[in-house]
Design a protein around this motif. Structure first.
Motif, PDB file in Angstrom:
ATOM      1  N   ALA A 139       3.211   6.228   2.014  1.00 56.30           N
ATOM      2  CA  ALA A 139       3.979   7.419   1.641  1.00 56.30           C
ATOM      3  C   ALA A 139       3.297   8.700   2.108  1.00 56.30           C
ATOM      4  N   VAL A 140       1.980   8.795   1.935  1.00 56.41           N
ATOM      5  CA  VAL A 140       1.251  10.012   2.331  1.00 56.41           C
ATOM      6  C   VAL A 140       1.272  10.166   3.850  1.00 56.41           C
ATOM      7  N   LEU A 141       0.993   9.099   4.572  1.00 49.72           N
ATOM      8  CA  LEU A 141       0.998   9.209   6.030  1.00 49.72           C
ATOM      9  C   LEU A 141       2.393   9.476   6.568  1.00 49.72           C
ATOM     10  N   GLY A 148       4.022  12.246  -4.421  1.00 46.96           N
ATOM     11  CA  GLY A 148       4.202  11.176  -5.397  1.00 46.96           C
ATOM     12  C   GLY A 148       2.940  10.934  -6.192  1.00 46.96           C
ATOM     13  N   THR A 149       3.087  10.117  -7.235  1.00 48.61           N
ATOM     14  CA  THR A 149       1.958   9.697  -8.065  1.00 48.61           C
ATOM     15  C   THR A 149       1.785   8.199  -7.873  1.00 48.61           C
ATOM     16  N   TYR A 150       0.570   7.765  -7.560  1.00 47.14           N
ATOM     17  CA  TYR A 150       0.338   6.377  -7.185  1.00 47.14           C
ATOM     18  C   TYR A 150      -0.860   5.823  -7.952  1.00 47.14           C
ATOM     19  N   TYR A 191       0.857  -1.190   0.000  1.00 48.19           N
ATOM     20  CA  TYR A 191       0.000   0.000   0.000  1.00 48.19           C
ATOM     21  C   TYR A 191       0.893   1.240   0.000  1.00 48.19           C
ATOM     22  N   GLU A 192       1.602   1.421  -1.111  1.00 46.18           N
ATOM     23  CA  GLU A 192       2.622   2.463  -1.194  1.00 46.18           C
ATOM     24  C   GLU A 192       2.029   3.855  -1.015  1.00 46.18           C
TER      25      GLU A 192
END
Length: 920
Positions: A43-45, A290-292, A38-39
């Motif tokens: 990453a956001v958290l 980032g872009t996910y 769950y990248e």
């Protein structure tokens, strides 16, 4: 809201003693980042400071979420990570949570706010695991849901949390359906928290009446939750598909992040990742996080079942969904739903999908035969296919993303770049650009060495296909015991070490296609099977004979079914030891002979010999062998003469991967061993007696079989001085430190120190002095065993049949296949790339100068950092244009009459383009 803020202030002012360390490990620095599924969430958290990982630098994504850690996440969501880290507590909130506990302050906060409950024995059990629904209950409380109103306590509370959480969107985007009754992992907790950030907050309206009668107190509630409105400038920070009067990603409602993290933005618009997947893009404080890629609605790594393309799509469950002109089909970021001519196409059969109906007139996929046939032609084992549905239009496919992964062989490795090539006959093979030290993939590949195999996921980037990621393939070693075939009689599976494996769609075609029961019996040692990331076989090593030709070394006899049968032992044309059972038939040839055989079930045999001693002439569709003409062979030759059966002497060019196979009879009549040399060796005329030429279907020699031991010579030591790194003066003696290349390797023993002043970009011979410094001598002679020249050529000077050959080197007249201009050969002393004053040595005085040079056996150094390790690399590169000049420096044996005459030992790529690189 005022009551809530008063609560926070009271907690901050009254709590003391213990703080929570915030940590500072960035997501990009997590040592186990590759294990995170769950990248986007992690990453956001991490950017928000809500999760930071462990002191060792890892995150442990599959570790269990503890009750204490869950409390920290909740508080960090509510008041921010810095404020959560500053909370203090004066009294233990539970008897097993002393004030010294790391999570004491946040547990106290959550208890006061009503987000958590302890156990009936007065404990909280902070290290205990938490179920998914228990954590979701806490998150729903943070969104404003009242547990007493929604039924989040008592029997059946999990059903209530499951229902309310689903409507709120807490369980969206899980890779597999959310299992709320199971323990929740750390990365799953991040996904739940990310969904909370995107969820809409609620508030309650209505009456709540308490009625007291005697000792009884009854609470009567008539409250219902409603969405909190957002009329502030943060509306649209969390992108929502517009409805009604709203636009630009706004919905007029307050998402959690729009209130608590006003600098966090989910960028609106049509966003895709590097493979064309519909994606989310996040920024925080105007810096991109980032872009996910979004979670695909359908994902599979094998083709569907059935005979027709419709049957296959039905089995995959996507046949009834619709397509329109906005539906994209991406193959490793190449858009097949539109005709793109300005960018290179992926290797293999590429189709352009016809235009689908206009927006608003979508049709079912099952109604478009061309789309169905095209799609299923790309599906297959090991090919990842993801289907994304449109967020606003029911049943409409937004994008179909196909990702092919290929096992490639490492061609060269330096401190600056890594180049790759096809693993044998892999089809379809995609050429990719050299991986440079500035590329993301370099870090995971820098420990590789030449000839290693690696699984490469590539993508289109601008005008080239680049390596997106690489991983080591899984390998299985053991006995090959079975081969399966489909209804078209194509090999589709193998059994190795007792386990059956299906073949990948992208695989080494040649090593699998001829496997059969006979090749199983011919395999004399364990095979190695290489698997892709999904467990499909992509390459097999040491499986049976690599062709139906072999060199016979010896024979032995055994009893089979009461009959004496003969087995021949020897080697295939790649030097792999093999054995074939020819049954009761007699072997009438000579040991050391190259023979052809094919499978049979007659006479208790697995194989029968097609020819022994007599040549089998090659054709345009099959390989063969001929007798070599007895004559001296030089490594500089580009062709050799052989005599086909019933014909006259014929000239055959050498194939690009030609080998010389020497046989050692060890004084007897049977072949004791063989030596396989890459390239053409120097062979005396007497040693060519009874030699044979193994020729491919294109009429090129793949192997010279010599019935004598090797007498191959060794060339002089040379190195290439790239530049002077530094110079110092020691007691009046000047010493120079040079960056050097030896046999294509940069500074194999570190930079060298010498008292000799040598200009850069020059070949030298060297010896090592007692003190460790080097004695260097510039190579520039014209007619010596070690000579150096500058060679300026055009792509059109590279022979198409064998891309190791440069033709028209100083040629005065046109030569086959067509005159394409002169490849200029210049002496080092000329101080020019185009002086064309060099002279190539002849075999004996009076022979005409050669017009071709073979660079196939040389060691290459590439100063352009593009990973070129052969002339073929230059010829096939998208970087080198037909109009470019290629600037090489070469060192070779240029001695008239020498055995190794014109053998090129090293090649340096100085540059290419329309402007010549500097000299020295």
């Amino acid at each position: 809201m005022k009551k809530f803020l008063s609560l926070v202030m009271a907690l901050v002012m009254t709590m003391s003693l213990v703080t929570i360390g915030a940590g500072a490990t960035e997501y990009s620095d997590f040592t186990d980042k590759s294990e995170v599924q769950y990248e986007e969430a992690v990453a956001v958290l991490n950017k928000l400071g809500i999760i930071t990982g462990y002191e060792g630098g890892d995150f442990k994504p599959t570790g269990a979420l503890t009750r204490g850690a869950a409390a920290k996440i909740i508080v960090s969501l509510m008041i921010g990570s810095e404020a959560a880290g500053s909370l203090q507590v004066a009294a233990a909130p539970y008897k097993d949570v002393p004030v010294t506990n790391t999570f004491a302050a946040v547990i106290s906060y959550c208890k006061t706010a009503g987000y958590i409950n302890g156990y009936s024995d007065g404990t909280f059990r902070p290290t205990g695991a938490l179920t998914g629904f228990a954590f979701a209950k806490m998150l729903l409380g943070a969104l404003g849901y009242k547990g007493n109103v929604e039924g989040f306590s008592g029997s059946g509370w999990t059903m209530k949390v499951a229902s309310v959480g689903s409507v709120a969107g807490l369980y969206n985007d899980f890779i597999t359906p959310f299992q709320g009754n199971a323990g929740v992992t750390r990365e799953q907790a991040c996904q739940l928290a990310l969904n909370t950030l995107k969820a809409t907050k609620v508030e309650y309206k209505g009456d709540n009446i308490n009625v007291t009668t005697g000792d009884a107190n009854v609470s009567i509630t008539n409250q219902n939750h409603t969405n909190v409105a957002n009329t502030s400038k943060t509306d649209g920070n969390i992108f929502k598909d517009p409805t009604g009067v709203y636009s630009g990603g706004k919905d007029g409602l307050m998402q959690f992040a729009e209130q608590h993290f006003t600098d966090l933005k989910q960028v609106n618009g049509s966003i895709t990742d590097n493979f064309g997947r519909p994606s989310n893009k996040w920024s925080y404080k105007n810096v991109t996080v980032g872009t996910y890629a979004k979670t695909a609605d359908f994902s599979f790594t094998a083709n569907g079942s059935g005979d027709s393309s419709l049957d296959k799509l039905k089995s995959l469950g996507i046949d009834s969904y619709k397509i329109d002109s906005n539906t994209t089909v991406m193959l490793n970021n190449y858009n097949m739903a539109n005709s793109i001519t300005a960018t290179p196409k992926p290797t293999g059969a590429i189709v352009v999908f016809p235009s689908a109906p206009a927006v608003g007139s979508a049709v079912k996929l099952s109604s478009n035969t061309t789309w169905m046939d095209n799609l299923t032609s790309f599906f297959g084992n090991g090919v990842k296919v993801e289907v994304y549905m449109d967020d606003t239009t029911a049943d409409l496919i937004e994008a179909i993303v196909i990702v092919r992964t290929e096992m490639m062989e490492v061609n060269s490795v330096s401190s600056k770049n890594i180049s790759l090539k096809a693993a044998d006959d892999t089809a379809p093979h995609q050429s990719v650009t050299t991986v440079k030290d500035s590329d993301d993939a370099f870090a995971s590949m820098k420990s590789l060495k030449a000839e290693d195999y690696t699984l490469v996921t590539y993508r289109l980037d601008g005008g080239n296909f680049v390596v997106d990621s690489a991983a080591a393939p899984q390998t299985v070693t053991g006995a090959l015991t079975a081969v399966s075939r489909n209804d078209k009689n194509e090999v589709n599976g193998v059994t190795v070490a007792g386990t059956a494996y299906k073949l990948a769609k992208v695989k080494d075609f040649e090593t699998f296609k001829d496997l059969n029961a006979a090749s199983i019996s011919a395999t004399k040692k364990d095979v190695t099977l290489y698997l892709d990331a999904y467990g499909y076989a992509t390459y097999i090593k040491d499986a049976g004979a690599t062709s139906n030709y072999m060199i016979v070394g010896d024979k032995y006899q055994t009893l089979v079914n009461g009959k004496l049968v003969t087995s021949l032992t020897g080697w295939d044309m790649k030097g792999v030891e093999t054995s074939i059972n020819i049954g009761t038939a007699a072997f009438a040839g000579a040991f050391g002979d190259l023979v052809k055989y094919e499978g049979t079930s007659d006479n208790n045999a697995d194989y029968k010999l097609i020819s022994t001693g007599t040549a089998t002439n090659p054709s345009s569709s099959s390989k063969g062998y001929v007798a070599a003409v007895v004559a001296k062979v030089e490594s500089s030759q580009n062709y050799i003469q052989g005599t086909p059966s019933g014909g006259a002497a014929t000239s055959y060019y050498f194939a690009s991967g030609v080998k010389t196979i020497f046989e050692d009879f060890n004084g007897g009549t049977t072949v004791d061993s063989i030596y396989v040399k890459d390239g053409v060796a120097n062979i005396d005329a007497a040693d060519m007696t009874n030699a044979q030429l193994y020729i491919n279907g294109d009429g090129a020699v793949e192997a010279i079989v010599v019935k004598m031991p090797s007498k191959d010579a060794i060339s002089n030591n040379t190195m290439f001085i790239e530049y002077t790194a530094s110079s110092t003066s020691d007691s009046g003696t000047k010493k120079y430190t040079y960056n050097v290349w030896v046999d294509g390797v940069e500074n194999p023993d570190g930079q060298v120190v010498s008292t000799d002043n040598i200009s850069g970009k020059t070949f030298v011979t060297y010896t090592v002095n007692a003190d460790g410094t080097y004695k260097l001598s510039k190579v520039s002679q014209d007619n010596t065993a070690t000579s150096s020249f500058r060679l300026a050529l055009n792509v059109k000077n590279i022979r198409e049949e064998n891309k190791n050959l440069v033709y028209n080197v100083k040629a005065a007249t046109a030569v086959a296949p067509a005159y394409q201009g002169i490849a200029a050969l210049s002496t080092i002393g000329a101080n020019s790339w185009t002086a064309n004053d060099g002279t190539l040595a002849v075999a004996v005085t009076g022979d005409p100068a050669i017009t071709e040079l073979n660079l196939g056996t040389a060691k290459w150094a590439d100063l352009t950092d593009n990973g070129f390790t052969s002339l073929k690399d230059l010829a096939n590169s998208n970087l080198v244009k037909d109009t470019d000049t290629i600037y090489l420096t070469i060192v070779l044996n240029n001695k008239t009459g020498a055995d190794n005459r014109l053998k090129v030992a090293q090649v340096v790529v100085n540059g290419f383009g329309t402007t010549a690189p500097t000299i020295g």
